[in-house]
Scaffold this active site. Structure first.
Site, PDB file in Angstrom:
ATOM      1  N   LYS A  22     -87.556  46.060 -43.137  1.00  0.00           N
ATOM      2  CA  LYS A  22     -87.992  46.571 -41.819  1.00  0.00           C
ATOM      3  C   LYS A  22     -89.399  47.151 -41.881  1.00  0.00           C
ATOM      4  O   LYS A  22     -90.262  46.821 -41.071  1.00  0.00           O
ATOM      5  CB  LYS A  22     -87.010  47.655 -41.341  1.00  0.00           C
ATOM      6  CG  LYS A  22     -87.525  48.502 -40.195  1.00  0.00           C
ATOM      7  CD  LYS A  22     -86.493  49.480 -39.701  1.00  0.00           C
ATOM      8  CE  LYS A  22     -86.674  50.905 -40.154  1.00  0.00           C
ATOM      9  NZ  LYS A  22     -87.892  51.589 -39.722  1.00  0.00           N
ATOM     10  N   ASN A  23     -89.632  48.015 -42.856  1.00  0.00           N
ATOM     11  CA  ASN A  23     -90.918  48.712 -42.887  1.00  0.00           C
ATOM     12  C   ASN A  23     -92.066  47.807 -43.328  1.00  0.00           C
ATOM     13  O   ASN A  23     -93.226  48.164 -43.191  1.00  0.00           O
ATOM     14  CB  ASN A  23     -90.839  49.952 -43.796  1.00  0.00           C
ATOM     15  CG  ASN A  23     -89.979  51.034 -43.164  1.00  0.00           C
ATOM     16  OD1 ASN A  23     -89.573  50.916 -42.014  1.00  0.00           O
ATOM     17  ND2 ASN A  23     -89.694  52.080 -43.924  1.00  0.00           N
ATOM     18  N   CYS A 116     -87.083  58.004 -34.835  1.00  0.00           N
ATOM     19  CA  CYS A 116     -85.929  58.838 -35.151  1.00  0.00           C
ATOM     20  C   CYS A 116     -86.287  60.312 -35.040  1.00  0.00           C
ATOM     21  O   CYS A 116     -87.414  60.710 -35.324  1.00  0.00           O
ATOM     22  CB  CYS A 116     -85.458  58.534 -36.568  1.00  0.00           C
ATOM     23  SG  CYS A 116     -84.524  57.013 -36.680  1.00  0.00           S
ATOM     24  N   ARG A 121     -93.422  64.660 -37.020  1.00  0.00           N
ATOM     25  CA  ARG A 121     -94.098  63.373 -37.121  1.00  0.00           C
ATOM     26  C   ARG A 121     -95.361  63.265 -36.255  1.00  0.00           C
ATOM     27  O   ARG A 121     -95.430  62.455 -35.320  1.00  0.00           O
ATOM     28  CB  ARG A 121     -93.112  62.240 -36.807  1.00  0.00           C
ATOM     29  CG  ARG A 121     -91.838  62.333 -37.621  1.00  0.00           C
ATOM     30  CD  ARG A 121     -90.967  61.116 -37.453  1.00  0.00           C
ATOM     31  NE  ARG A 121     -91.244  60.126 -38.448  1.00  0.00           N
ATOM     32  CZ  ARG A 121     -90.571  59.008 -38.601  1.00  0.00           C
ATOM     33  NH1 ARG A 121     -89.566  58.722 -37.820  1.00  0.00           N
ATOM     34  NH2 ARG A 121     -90.871  58.142 -39.531  1.00  0.00           N
ATOM     35  N   ASP A 305     -86.120  57.992 -47.160  1.00  0.00           N
ATOM     36  CA  ASP A 305     -85.167  57.147 -46.419  1.00  0.00           C
ATOM     37  C   ASP A 305     -83.848  56.963 -47.170  1.00  0.00           C
ATOM     38  O   ASP A 305     -82.861  56.527 -46.575  1.00  0.00           O
ATOM     39  CB  ASP A 305     -85.780  55.766 -46.134  1.00  0.00           C
ATOM     40  CG  ASP A 305     -86.839  55.843 -45.048  1.00  0.00           C
ATOM     41  OD1 ASP A 305     -86.935  56.874 -44.377  1.00  0.00           O
ATOM     42  OD2 ASP A 305     -87.571  54.854 -44.874  1.00  0.00           O
ATOM     43  N   ARG A 396     -80.979  49.782 -35.571  1.00  0.00           N
ATOM     44  CA  ARG A 396     -82.442  49.754 -35.645  1.00  0.00           C
ATOM     45  C   ARG A 396     -82.905  49.199 -36.991  1.00  0.00           C
ATOM     46  O   ARG A 396     -83.976  48.594 -37.073  1.00  0.00           O
ATOM     47  CB  ARG A 396     -83.008  51.173 -35.487  1.00  0.00           C
ATOM     48  CG  ARG A 396     -82.851  51.722 -34.096  1.00  0.00           C
ATOM     49  CD  ARG A 396     -83.580  53.014 -33.959  1.00  0.00           C
ATOM     50  NE  ARG A 396     -84.978  52.810 -34.374  1.00  0.00           N
ATOM     51  CZ  ARG A 396     -85.891  53.744 -34.390  1.00  0.00           C
ATOM     52  NH1 ARG A 396     -85.584  54.959 -34.022  1.00  0.00           N
ATOM     53  NH2 ARG A 396     -87.121  53.478 -34.764  1.00  0.00           N
TER      54      ARG A 396
HETATM   55  C1  UD1 Z   1     -92.927  55.374 -42.845  1.00  0.00           C
HETATM   56  C2  UD1 Z   1     -91.615  54.618 -42.724  1.00  0.00           C
HETATM   57  C3  UD1 Z   1     -90.438  55.583 -42.805  1.00  0.00           C
HETATM   58  C4  UD1 Z   1     -90.543  56.406 -44.082  1.00  0.00           C
HETATM   59  C5  UD1 Z   1     -91.903  57.064 -44.201  1.00  0.00           C
HETATM   60  C6  UD1 Z   1     -92.117  57.797 -45.519  1.00  0.00           C
HETATM   61  C7  UD1 Z   1     -92.181  52.727 -41.316  1.00  0.00           C
HETATM   62  C8  UD1 Z   1     -92.012  52.016 -40.018  1.00  0.00           C
HETATM   63  N1  UD1 Z   1     -91.591  53.914 -41.447  1.00  0.00           N
HETATM   64  O1  UD1 Z   1     -92.996  56.266 -41.746  1.00  0.00           O
HETATM   65  O2  UD1 Z   1     -89.242  54.805 -42.813  1.00  0.00           O
HETATM   66  O3  UD1 Z   1     -89.547  57.414 -44.044  1.00  0.00           O
HETATM   67  O4  UD1 Z   1     -92.946  56.079 -44.089  1.00  0.00           O
HETATM   68  O5  UD1 Z   1     -91.924  56.923 -46.578  1.00  0.00           O
HETATM   69  O6  UD1 Z   1     -92.793  52.199 -42.230  1.00  0.00           O
HETATM   70  N2  UD1 Z   1     -97.906  62.776 -41.014  1.00  0.00           N
HETATM   71  C9  UD1 Z   1     -98.819  63.625 -40.450  1.00  0.00           C
HETATM   72  N3  UD1 Z   1     -99.780  63.100 -39.652  1.00  0.00           N
HETATM   73  C10 UD1 Z   1     -99.880  61.760 -39.408  1.00  0.00           C
HETATM   74  C11 UD1 Z   1     -98.940  60.893 -40.007  1.00  0.00           C
HETATM   75  C12 UD1 Z   1     -97.956  61.435 -40.808  1.00  0.00           C
HETATM   76  O7  UD1 Z   1     -98.759  64.843 -40.650  1.00  0.00           O
HETATM   77  O8  UD1 Z   1    -100.794  61.340 -38.672  1.00  0.00           O
HETATM   78  C13 UD1 Z   1     -96.847  63.353 -41.873  1.00  0.00           C
HETATM   79  C14 UD1 Z   1     -95.437  63.049 -41.361  1.00  0.00           C
HETATM   80  O9  UD1 Z   1     -95.009  63.981 -40.401  1.00  0.00           O
HETATM   81  C15 UD1 Z   1     -94.626  63.090 -42.627  1.00  0.00           C
HETATM   82  C16 UD1 Z   1     -95.587  62.576 -43.695  1.00  0.00           C
HETATM   83  O10 UD1 Z   1     -96.895  62.700 -43.125  1.00  0.00           O
HETATM   84  O11 UD1 Z   1     -94.286  64.420 -42.942  1.00  0.00           O
HETATM   85  C17 UD1 Z   1     -95.356  61.146 -44.118  1.00  0.00           C
HETATM   86  O12 UD1 Z   1     -95.321  60.324 -42.964  1.00  0.00           O
HETATM   87  P1  UD1 Z   1     -95.764  58.793 -43.002  1.00  0.00           P
HETATM   88  O13 UD1 Z   1     -95.986  58.390 -44.404  1.00  0.00           O
HETATM   89  O14 UD1 Z   1     -96.875  58.602 -42.034  1.00  0.00           O
HETATM   90  O15 UD1 Z   1     -94.464  58.085 -42.468  1.00  0.00           O
HETATM   91  P2  UD1 Z   1     -94.378  56.959 -41.359  1.00  0.00           P
HETATM   92  O16 UD1 Z   1     -95.476  55.977 -41.543  1.00  0.00           O
HETATM   93  O17 UD1 Z   1     -94.167  57.555 -40.029  1.00  0.00           O
END
Ligand code: UD1
Length: 420
Positions: A22-23, A116, A121, A305, A396
């Protein structure tokens, strides 16, 4: 409305082929917008998040069709630049469309991303990357608007590592003018797969040292095809399902090299595994040791995850285990559901203490994707029947969790309660 029924107690056993990741596929679908031909994604998982992304691409003018598990994306007539929040609000990953739209059309307007309910986030790192490349961002009326004349390559030093923000920066940088250097990038395998896909479309991307990616902008990209790799989180989920029942599972196409942190914990718990000709053969019969301390970390650390699926297993393992969640603060929402099953769990902020016990089946409600899968795992180990509501959350990310677990001899089925 669907419910999952599980009669616990069967010792799982058998082999399985897991769905595509998925990711990996979601950012690749967004990346297809950067070319004006046809892309083919082979082995694409038929999950709800892929349907949601497909619907968004339709709004932008992409024509899609399926042949089995191969998804075709014809991006020759893309003209849309705006996506309403009713679509973007369904999943967090929709935010990376901004970078793709800027690259293709110099403008993107999207509603706020959803996803989710597992934490705050924020998207500050996404916007930082786009602004660094020259985009003008404004936020009004619940929408994020990004404009540029032409994106310009830049040095971007991420203050924190983010999977999504790294993907966002890559999508925006491949068609930007000049060279972009991304530092402190996420190291998850999904980033490497996205880079491979972009390279196959003609992008010039170079992995410098660990966490540093250099992109030389090109003027156009072309259509390509790619086989989506097996899902490492789904693989881990099914290993946890077998572990909770002290059973065994062979994963025919497990993503070798992507699961080290998880497998290390699996072994410490008493599980055994080996890789043989690309197959992962795992035996959970000896699982009996608690995990004194485990924390989730960015890759290559233990993946957030798989934290909930593992937590579900630990509720059945004698002794005291402790987990600290460092990535998403609301991942422990399932603990109240597990407690209903008789699990002994204490949540203190970002840490949870688990004291293994027997579980009993009951009615449960999934509220997010991986937590939902964790409830299924707990139900497999419990005495008696469990009924799990909130199935769309599980859909999902899992194509058909009941079908897959039935292959492993679980007693599990889906019931549509409106049609009975
Ligand atoms: C992706 C994955 C999700 C996985 C996560 C961490 C997808 C579609 N989803 O989510 O399944 O759990 O990586 O491996 O690929 N953050 C900020 N600011 C930002 C972006 C992120 O503070 O602009 C924080 C988030 O709140 C979180 C951390 O950074 O605490 C990591 O998030 P991130 O690596 O961005 O996860 P996702 O890309 O949302």
């Amino acid at each position: 409305m669907d419910e999952i029924h599980v009669i616990g107690g069967n010792c799982l056993k058998g082999s399985i082929t897991v769905q595509g990741s998925k990711n990996t596929v979601l950012p690749i679908m967004a990346a297809s917008l950067l070319q004006r031909e046809i892309c083919v994604l082979r082995g694409c998982p038929r999950i709800l998040d892929v349907c949601y992304m497909e619907e968004i691409l339709h709004i932008l003018g992409v024509v899609t069709w399926w042949k089995g598990h191969d998804l075709y994306l014809d991006c020759s007539k893309v003209c849309g630049r705006e996506i309403a929040s009713e679509y973007t609000g369904r999943m967090r990953c929709s935010v990376i469309l901004l970078g793709a739209l800027l690259g293709r059309n110099q403008r993107g307007v999207i509603g706020y991303p959803g996803g989710c309910v597992i934490g705050k986030r924020p998207i500050d790192l996404h916007l930082y990357a786009l602004k660094s490349l020259g985009a003008i961002i404004s936020e009004k009326n619940g929408k994020i608007q990004a404009d540029c004349k032409k994106l310009k390559g830049q040095e971007i030093n991420f203050p924190d590592r983010s999977v999504g923000a790294t993907e966002q920066a890559l999508l925006a940088a491949v068609l930007a003018e000049g060279e972009t250097v991304l530092r402190n990038c996420a190291r998850e395998p999904e980033i490497t797969w996205l880079c491979r896909f972009l390279q196959k479309m003609g992008a010039r991307i170079f992995h410098e040292k660990e966490g540093c990616i250099r992109v030389q902008g090109v003027t156009s990209l072309y259509g390509t095809e790619m086989l989506i790799p097996a899902d490492r989180i789904v693989t881990g989920t099914y290993l946890c399902a077998a572990a909770a029942s002290r059973g065994s599972v062979t994963v025919e196409n497990a993503p070798e090299g992507e699961m080290e942190a998880f497998l290390e914990v699996y072994r410490k718990m008493g599980g055994q595994y080996e890789w043989k000709s690309g197959k992962l053969i795992a035996n959970g019969a000896g699982i009996q040791f608690s995990v004194p301390f485990l924390e989730t970390e960015a890759y290559p650390g233990f993946p957030t995850d798989l934290q909930s699926p593992l937590l579900a297993v630990l509720t059945t393992v004698p002794g005291i285990s402790r987990i600290r969640e460092n990535i998403f603060e609301n991942r422990f929402k399932i603990c109240s559901e597990l407690t209903k099953m008789g699990a002994h769990i204490e949540v203190r902020g970002s840490e949870v203490k688990i004291c293994g016990s027997r579980l009993k089946g009951c009615r449960l409600r999934a509220e997010e994707l991986r937590g939902g899968a964790a409830l299924v795992i707990a139900a497999l180990a419990a005495d008696g029947e469990s009924v799990i509501e909130g199935v769309p959350f599980i859909r999902r990310g899992y194509e058909d969790i009941c079908r897959d677990l039935r292959y492993l001899q679980a007693e599990i089925y889906m019931e549509d309660i409106l049609s009975v």
